[in-house]
Design an enzyme around this catalytic site. Structure first.
Site, PDB file in Angstrom:
ATOM      1  N   LYS A   8      46.234  39.428  37.493  1.00 31.44           N
ATOM      2  CA  LYS A   8      46.900  38.164  37.813  1.00 31.44           C
ATOM      3  C   LYS A   8      47.360  38.134  39.263  1.00 31.44           C
ATOM      4  O   LYS A   8      47.301  37.102  39.919  1.00 31.44           O
ATOM      5  CB  LYS A   8      48.084  37.966  36.861  1.00 31.44           C
ATOM      6  CG  LYS A   8      48.797  36.625  37.007  1.00 31.44           C
ATOM      7  CD  LYS A   8      47.923  35.492  36.513  1.00 31.44           C
ATOM      8  CE  LYS A   8      48.583  34.132  36.684  1.00 31.44           C
ATOM      9  NZ  LYS A   8      47.579  33.063  36.590  1.00 31.44           N
ATOM     10  N   GLU A  33      35.952  25.210  41.552  1.00 29.49           N
ATOM     11  CA  GLU A  33      36.954  25.742  40.628  1.00 29.49           C
ATOM     12  C   GLU A  33      36.393  25.835  39.204  1.00 29.49           C
ATOM     13  O   GLU A  33      36.631  26.824  38.497  1.00 29.49           O
ATOM     14  CB  GLU A  33      38.212  24.859  40.674  1.00 29.49           C
ATOM     15  CG  GLU A  33      39.314  25.242  39.696  1.00 29.49           C
ATOM     16  CD  GLU A  33      39.836  26.660  39.841  1.00 29.49           C
ATOM     17  OE1 GLU A  33      39.512  27.324  40.828  1.00 29.49           O
ATOM     18  OE2 GLU A  33      40.556  27.112  38.945  1.00 29.49           O
ATOM     19  N   CYS A  56      50.243  46.607  39.975  1.00 28.24           N
ATOM     20  CA  CYS A  56      50.574  47.130  38.657  1.00 28.24           C
ATOM     21  C   CYS A  56      51.912  46.535  38.270  1.00 28.24           C
ATOM     22  O   CYS A  56      52.530  45.824  39.052  1.00 28.24           O
ATOM     23  CB  CYS A  56      50.680  48.641  38.727  1.00 28.24           C
ATOM     24  SG  CYS A  56      49.202  49.382  39.429  1.00 28.24           S
ATOM     25  N   HIS A  72      18.649  22.444  49.826  1.00 25.79           N
ATOM     26  CA  HIS A  72      18.413  23.463  50.856  1.00 25.79           C
ATOM     27  C   HIS A  72      18.342  24.870  50.266  1.00 25.79           C
ATOM     28  O   HIS A  72      18.475  25.847  50.998  1.00 25.79           O
ATOM     29  CB  HIS A  72      19.507  23.381  51.921  1.00 25.79           C
ATOM     30  CG  HIS A  72      19.539  22.056  52.616  1.00 25.79           C
ATOM     31  ND1 HIS A  72      18.551  21.642  53.477  1.00 25.79           N
ATOM     32  CD2 HIS A  72      20.415  21.020  52.523  1.00 25.79           C
ATOM     33  CE1 HIS A  72      18.823  20.409  53.918  1.00 25.79           C
ATOM     34  NE2 HIS A  72      19.951  20.013  53.341  1.00 25.79           N
ATOM     35  N   TRP A 103      46.641  48.603  37.219  1.00 26.96           N
ATOM     36  CA  TRP A 103      45.376  48.023  37.672  1.00 26.96           C
ATOM     37  C   TRP A 103      44.836  49.003  38.696  1.00 26.96           C
ATOM     38  O   TRP A 103      45.426  49.192  39.759  1.00 26.96           O
ATOM     39  CB  TRP A 103      45.616  46.656  38.296  1.00 26.96           C
ATOM     40  CG  TRP A 103      44.358  45.912  38.623  1.00 26.96           C
ATOM     41  CD1 TRP A 103      43.542  45.252  37.754  1.00 26.96           C
ATOM     42  CD2 TRP A 103      43.779  45.739  39.913  1.00 26.96           C
ATOM     43  NE1 TRP A 103      42.491  44.685  38.419  1.00 26.96           N
ATOM     44  CE2 TRP A 103      42.611  44.964  39.747  1.00 26.96           C
ATOM     45  CE3 TRP A 103      44.124  46.161  41.192  1.00 26.96           C
ATOM     46  CZ2 TRP A 103      41.793  44.600  40.811  1.00 26.96           C
ATOM     47  CZ3 TRP A 103      43.304  45.807  42.259  1.00 26.96           C
ATOM     48  CH2 TRP A 103      42.158  45.025  42.058  1.00 26.96           C
ATOM     49  N   ASN A 148      53.910  50.656  42.149  1.00 23.41           N
ATOM     50  CA  ASN A 148      53.027  49.501  42.286  1.00 23.41           C
ATOM     51  C   ASN A 148      52.671  49.387  43.755  1.00 23.41           C
ATOM     52  O   ASN A 148      53.561  49.396  44.598  1.00 23.41           O
ATOM     53  CB  ASN A 148      53.767  48.235  41.817  1.00 23.41           C
ATOM     54  CG  ASN A 148      53.023  46.966  42.166  1.00 23.41           C
ATOM     55  OD1 ASN A 148      51.799  46.955  42.219  1.00 23.41           O
ATOM     56  ND2 ASN A 148      53.754  45.897  42.412  1.00 23.41           N
ATOM     57  N   GLY A 149      51.374  49.312  44.050  1.00 20.81           N
ATOM     58  CA  GLY A 149      50.986  49.151  45.449  1.00 20.81           C
ATOM     59  C   GLY A 149      50.004  50.220  45.872  1.00 20.81           C
ATOM     60  O   GLY A 149      49.310  50.809  45.036  1.00 20.81           O
ATOM     61  N   GLU A 171      34.753  33.710  35.568  1.00 21.64           N
ATOM     62  CA  GLU A 171      35.764  34.746  35.370  1.00 21.64           C
ATOM     63  C   GLU A 171      36.140  34.956  33.916  1.00 21.64           C
ATOM     64  O   GLU A 171      36.510  36.060  33.540  1.00 21.64           O
ATOM     65  CB  GLU A 171      36.994  34.557  36.268  1.00 21.64           C
ATOM     66  CG  GLU A 171      37.870  33.384  36.006  1.00 21.64           C
ATOM     67  CD  GLU A 171      39.054  33.312  36.983  1.00 21.64           C
ATOM     68  OE1 GLU A 171      39.385  34.302  37.640  1.00 21.64           O
ATOM     69  OE2 GLU A 171      39.652  32.232  37.065  1.00 21.64           O
ATOM     70  N   ARG A 187      49.682  41.956  34.958  1.00 18.55           N
ATOM     71  CA  ARG A 187      49.558  42.539  36.296  1.00 18.55           C
ATOM     72  C   ARG A 187      48.496  43.645  36.349  1.00 18.55           C
ATOM     73  O   ARG A 187      48.194  44.169  37.420  1.00 18.55           O
ATOM     74  CB  ARG A 187      50.900  43.104  36.758  1.00 18.55           C
ATOM     75  CG  ARG A 187      51.989  42.074  36.846  1.00 18.55           C
ATOM     76  CD  ARG A 187      53.282  42.697  37.276  1.00 18.55           C
ATOM     77  NE  ARG A 187      53.244  43.128  38.656  1.00 18.55           N
ATOM     78  CZ  ARG A 187      53.577  42.392  39.698  1.00 18.55           C
ATOM     79  NH1 ARG A 187      53.972  41.150  39.516  1.00 18.55           N
ATOM     80  NH2 ARG A 187      53.521  42.871  40.919  1.00 18.55           N
ATOM     81  N   LYS A 234      36.127  29.301  37.086  1.00 17.75           N
ATOM     82  CA  LYS A 234      36.716  29.470  35.755  1.00 17.75           C
ATOM     83  C   LYS A 234      35.685  30.004  34.783  1.00 17.75           C
ATOM     84  O   LYS A 234      35.958  30.928  34.025  1.00 17.75           O
ATOM     85  CB  LYS A 234      37.274  28.138  35.212  1.00 17.75           C
ATOM     86  CG  LYS A 234      38.563  27.638  35.809  1.00 17.75           C
ATOM     87  CD  LYS A 234      39.800  28.367  35.364  1.00 17.75           C
ATOM     88  CE  LYS A 234      40.175  29.485  36.275  1.00 17.75           C
ATOM     89  NZ  LYS A 234      40.826  29.233  37.531  1.00 17.75           N
TER      90      LYS A 234
END
Ligand code: M6R
Length: 609
Positions: free
Chosen positions: A604, A482, A2, A505, A75, A101-102, A489, A27, A486
């Site tokens: 992020k 990548e 957060c 396969h 978050w 935060n955490g 997401e 965040r 992208k």
């Protein structure tokens, strides 16, 4: 993961806290809230959703007289996004307010015990126990109550607390999660990251791991867990405030894609001075130790992992050193075979990703040398490592990493050249040849970015497709991984990314008439193999979108669409070939009306396991 902010000083603080939170929204944006001291009472305003929701709540409720306050953007980890679970949280009396935060790992037991003692809980969060513990331990001394609370809780966190009986004080503590103090003129800011107060002050004090702080308008004290005052220098930060703004682009992600040439220039600057030298000042691992490294182990998550995968090819190719690669969340629970001759490279844009930090710490415990590649100065990764290679991409706000990814790849190129130099795997001329090619890439990219119409046109043709397959070989494999990440997401379109040779396969069963298949087919020693895989795709009537090297007209015969990229040598090619895939994902997401800067469910910085 957060964002927290706090202020104490002579100014009306509601808007300062609000502006700070706006800068920290990357965040987390499940909910946001403020608590401010007004007429001896703590007033709390909270809202579900991003900062726009909080702005609505604050309308006509500016608390102009508040001079002390806290703010939080969340978050969600423990407890769904709701007003009750939004921070700040209060104790039973409403005199204490906290933001955290955490994660408090032992919150369940603490909550049970506090409830047994009569404390009333108003949320489902782990964080609320901190407010009640401070209440329990408070006997007139807020700092002491914070200290005792710190001793009770386990996990990784940073928190700030205010008490209505201390109208000029913020106290808090930090364990692993970031906490920075901004020292103004007779005022103090506290935040999870510098942008929160950068427009107000550039003088910063870092709260260290397992430390407490107490701030009053004219002073900040950093203390150890016994409340012994610690000396801490003020650092002056030179970041440009405008760097945190969109600078005329419609989104941060777009701005950051276009900043990639600069990010590359800055990351390479001064590090390849000529004469076959590779200067990495913060690496702090002596050349003779590097020369004895017999294995490089790369650990990272997400986009950083894909940069690490480029490293596998480049390090093997240039430095002739064995390379292993693992996702940090897997590595940390394995029994990797490491020795003092192993160099473990943790790659993390933020330098705060919990899994990557845990993997790096495990490597330290096993006596390996640990190197961090990160974009954030002073981040936890820099403190957990023996040395650092900073990417110098500047602040990245878009949740989808772009310019930091390119800078990470360049940092890996530098590391590979350094190892090649100390090990004698490349001679001076070879190093200089690669160095001049690397230095030429930013100009190539700048030119390339002047015309992005191919990616835009292709996006228009395919954006309603329900599924995309990405294929690549060699250094094209991390690029396609990548590109697929992208797209998924930011546009929420399901994607698969595969080594092209693996397609037969299994994934080939997914293909149908018109299915879009993005193939990284830039020049290199596996190009002909990739063309064979393209043939296999075409035989199923799927649509091929190729990323190819400028001048390769032949590929048109095998492809429905082509996105050309400038020519570079094979090991440098990911620096150019990933860019059209970023742009393709970007345009598809825009056409679908998605919020590219704040994709759903993402944050992020992922400071939780
Ligand atoms: O800060 P880090 O580089 O350690 O972050 C790792 C991942 O969380 C990050 O790359 C994530 O995958 C991004 N959303 C990619 O765009």
């Amino acid at each position: 993961m957060c964002g927290i902010v706090a202020y104490v000083g002579p100014r009306s603080c509601t808007s300062l806290l609000y502006q700070g939170l706006r800068k920290l929204e990357y965040r987390g944006y499940d909910s946001a809230g403020l608590s401010v001291l007004v007429d001896g009472q703590i007033e709390v305003v909270r809202a579900v959703g991003n900062m726009d929701s909080l702005e609505q709540e604050l309308k006509g409720n500016g608390h102009a007289e508040a001079r002390l306050g806290l703010g939080h953007t969340r978050w969600a980890t423990h407890g769904r996004p709701s007003t009750e679970n939004a921070h700040p949280h209060s104790d039973c009396s409403g005199k204490i307010s906290i933001v955290l935060n955490g994660i408090i790992e032992n919150y369940a037991g603490l909550r049970k015990e506090l409830a047994r003692q009569g404390h009333q809980f108003a949320s489902e969060t782990d964080a609320e126990v901190v407010a009640h513990l401070i209440e329990k331990h408070y006997h007139g001394d807020l700092l002491e109550a914070v200290r005792l609370t710190y001793a009770d809780i386990a996990g990784h966190f940073a928190f700030c607390a205010i008490h209505s009986s201390h109208p000029e004080m913020i106290a808090g503590a930090r364990k692993e999660c970031p906490l920075l103090i901004g020292v103004g003129d007779g005022e103090i800011f506290v935040a999870s990251a510098i942008p929160a107060f950068l427009s107000e002050t550039r003088d910063v004090v870092i709260v260290g791991d397992e430390e407490l702080f107490v701030a009053t308008p004219g002073d900040v004290q950093i203390l150890d867990l016994e409340k012994k005052r610690l000396e801490r220098e003020i650092t002056r930060v030179n970041w440009d405030v405008d760097a945190a703004e969109k600078g005329g682009y419609e989104t941060f992600m777009r701005k950051e894609i276009f900043e990639q040439p600069d990010a590359l220039v800055d990351t390479i600057a001064g590090r390849l001075p000529g004469g076959g030298q590779v200067v990495l000042e913060e690496m702090l691992i002596p050349d003779e130790v590097l020369a004895g490294i017999d294995k490089v182990y790369i650990v990272a998550c997400g986009t950083s992992y894909h940069a690490g995968m480029v490293g596998r090819y480049v390090l093997e190719n240039w430095a002739r050193v064995a390379v292993e690669l693992d996702i940090a969340s897997e590595f940390r629970y394995r029994e990797p075979v490491l020795s003092p001759a192993t160099l473990v490279v943790g790659i993390s844009q933020s330098g705060e990703t919990a899994d990557t930090l845990a993997a790096m710490r495990q490597a330290r415990r096993m006596d390996a040398r640990v190197l961090a590649i990160t974009n954030i100065m002073g981040s936890q990764a820099t403190r957990d490592a023996n040395g650092v290679i900073y990417t110098r991409a500047g602040l990245e706000i878009g949740v989808a990493a772009t310019k930091t990814h390119l800078a990470q790849i360049a940092a890996i190129h530098l590391l590979a050249l350094k190892l090649a130099q100390v090990k004698g795997a490349l001679d001076v001329n070879e190093i200089e040849g690669i160095a001049s090619e690397l230095k030429a890439v930013p100009a190539l990219l700048r030119q390339y970015l002047k015309n992005e119409s191919a990616a835009h046109e292709i996006a228009k043709r395919y954006y309603q497709q329900p599924f995309f397959l990405y294929l690549g070989r060699g250094v094209g494999l991390p690029v396609c991984l990548e590109g697929a990440l992208k797209l998924k997401e930011i546009s929420y379109i399901p994607t698969e990314a595969y080594a092209a040779g693996e397609m037969k396969h299994g994934p080939i069963a997914l293909l149908d008439k018109g299915s879009p298949v993005v193939v990284v087919a830039t020049d290199g020693h596996v190009y002909e193999k990739v063309v064979s895989n393209i043939e296999e795709v075409r035989a199923r009537d799927a649509a091929v979108i190729a990323v190819a090297t400028e001048g390769n007209e032949g590929i048109r015969a095998y492809s429905d669409d082509v996105m050309y990229v400038p020519a570079t040598s094979e090991m440098l090619s990911p620096l150019v070939s990933v860019v059209p895939l970023q742009l393709l994902a970007y345009h598809i997401a825009q056409l679908k009306g998605c919020n590219v800067d704040q994709p759903r469910n993402l944050a992020k910085t992922v400071t939780v396991e």
